[in-house]
Design an enzyme around this catalytic site. Sequence first.
Site, PDB file in Angstrom:
ATOM      1  N   LYS A   1     -70.387 -11.979 -13.242  1.00 45.46           N
ATOM      2  CA  LYS A   1     -70.100 -11.716 -14.649  1.00 45.46           C
ATOM      3  C   LYS A   1     -70.809 -10.422 -15.025  1.00 45.46           C
ATOM      4  O   LYS A   1     -72.032 -10.308 -14.937  1.00 45.46           O
ATOM      5  CB  LYS A   1     -70.610 -12.874 -15.501  1.00 45.46           C
ATOM      6  CG  LYS A   1     -70.399 -12.637 -16.982  1.00 45.46           C
ATOM      7  CD  LYS A   1     -70.807 -13.833 -17.787  1.00 45.46           C
ATOM      8  CE  LYS A   1     -70.632 -13.556 -19.266  1.00 45.46           C
ATOM      9  NZ  LYS A   1     -71.074 -14.699 -20.066  1.00 45.46           N
TER      10      LYS A   1
ATOM     11  N   LYS B   1     -65.503 -11.922 -13.722  1.00 49.36           N
ATOM     12  CA  LYS B   1     -65.259 -11.708 -15.148  1.00 49.36           C
ATOM     13  C   LYS B   1     -65.878 -10.395 -15.598  1.00 49.36           C
ATOM     14  O   LYS B   1     -67.044 -10.156 -15.278  1.00 49.36           O
ATOM     15  CB  LYS B   1     -65.892 -12.883 -15.897  1.00 49.36           C
ATOM     16  CG  LYS B   1     -65.921 -12.745 -17.390  1.00 49.36           C
ATOM     17  CD  LYS B   1     -66.644 -13.925 -17.943  1.00 49.36           C
ATOM     18  CE  LYS B   1     -66.772 -13.736 -19.434  1.00 49.36           C
ATOM     19  NZ  LYS B   1     -67.521 -14.793 -20.024  1.00 49.36           N
TER      20      LYS B   1
HETATM   21  C1  PBG Z   1     -71.008 -16.499 -23.030  1.00 53.25           C
HETATM   22  C2  PBG Z   1     -69.655 -16.001 -22.668  1.00 53.25           C
HETATM   23  C3  PBG Z   1     -69.065 -14.767 -23.018  1.00 53.25           C
HETATM   24  C4  PBG Z   1     -67.716 -14.864 -22.624  1.00 53.25           C
HETATM   25  C5  PBG Z   1     -67.554 -16.100 -22.022  1.00 53.25           C
HETATM   26  N1  PBG Z   1     -68.766 -16.780 -22.035  1.00 53.25           N
HETATM   27  C6  PBG Z   1     -69.585 -13.600 -23.755  1.00 53.25           C
HETATM   28  C7  PBG Z   1     -70.785 -12.888 -23.329  1.00 53.25           C
HETATM   29  O1  PBG Z   1     -71.277 -13.001 -22.207  1.00 53.25           O
HETATM   30  O2  PBG Z   1     -71.286 -12.150 -24.189  1.00 53.25           O
HETATM   31  C8  PBG Z   1     -66.667 -13.813 -22.859  1.00 53.25           C
HETATM   32  C9  PBG Z   1     -65.251 -14.282 -22.818  1.00 53.25           C
HETATM   33  C10 PBG Z   1     -64.262 -13.344 -23.422  1.00 53.25           C
HETATM   34  O3  PBG Z   1     -64.577 -12.215 -23.828  1.00 53.25           O
HETATM   35  O4  PBG Z   1     -63.101 -13.752 -23.514  1.00 53.25           O
HETATM   36  N2  PBG Z   1     -71.984 -16.450 -22.103  1.00 53.25           N
END
Ligand code: PBG
Length: 330
Positions: A203, A256
């Site tokens: 991520k 992601k």
């Molecule tokens: C939280 C999380 C996020 C997303 C999914 N889980 C945001 C972040 O890390 O700030 C983003 C998903 C999206 O933008 O559709 N940890």
Amino acid sequence: MSTDRPTGSTFPVTRLRRFRRTAALRELVRETRLDVADLVYPLFVCPGEGVENPLEGLDAIVQRSVDRLCDEAEEAHALGIRAVLLFGIPESKDEEGSGAWDDEGIVQRAVRALRGRVPDLVLVTDVCLCEYTSHGHCGVVEHGEIVNDLSLDLLARTAVSHAEAGADVIAPSDMMDGRVGAIRAALDGDGFERVPIVSYAAKYASAFYGPFREAAGSAPSFGDRRSYQLDPPNVREAMRECELDLAEGADALMIKPALPYLDVVAAARARFDVPIFAYNVSGEYAMLKIAAAHGWLEERRAALESLTAIKRAGADVIVTYWAKDVARWL
Ligand code: PBG
């Protein structure tokens, strides 16, 4: 060997356009196909009743109270969608994010309600603290730093309370080191050895989460997430994250965002024989929605092309706000 005619390796004997001539021929040789069964639909649940609060212009990014969430999940399931990913917006936040592991918390209540209403729907829960902490970070904050090891126990408690409520799959997205191992041990310790972990292994600290943070109310109040989420230029480090999460007991890996990181999806696919998830995030969705609203591109074609590209890169499962649309389009 000499012949009067070319042997078929080049033009004019070889003509790749032959299989492109009709829709039926193109379909026959198609290499990648989207399938509704491969999609996960993200849903946001908030307190109250009868609440349906969409982000303007982003039809599928909506905060819903439990009752409305159940209606939406039922509709999605009827369209053929097999899985949803749940995010909670709690009544109140605190320094630790205690709403995350509250047995009467928003996600826990949503899971129990959904379980009763749509029994076959796969319920994946996002495990993170950022929606529940007053500072909006994904772990415990001390002296302005996000403290790794103190966060693990809280994340593990959150995962167990989701499993107790009836979650089918746990998806930790916090990016603390060692959290998959901590969550696995806690789940197993409480008799949830059957519950798989899809780890958001790769991520990235991405600019593409903007609309999500608005919908989830999870923007950090100071600093950013770069001390825990991956640095966008790095792919080898992403492979190490994947390797470590698998060693700690992850059953599947998530990459992601998706579109700006297709090389990471492909690298993970080539390297690991576990299901690869890719999250087509809110910013990727928003870009096409806004362009389509201006008439600059056709939403359906652009969305299907994007999702197909994610699959072609090697994703088995795609998390996407277009899930319901795709179910209708296909
Ligand atoms: C939280 C999380 C996020 C997303 C999914 N889980 C945001 C972040 O890390 O700030 C983003 C998903 C999206 O933008 O559709 N940890």
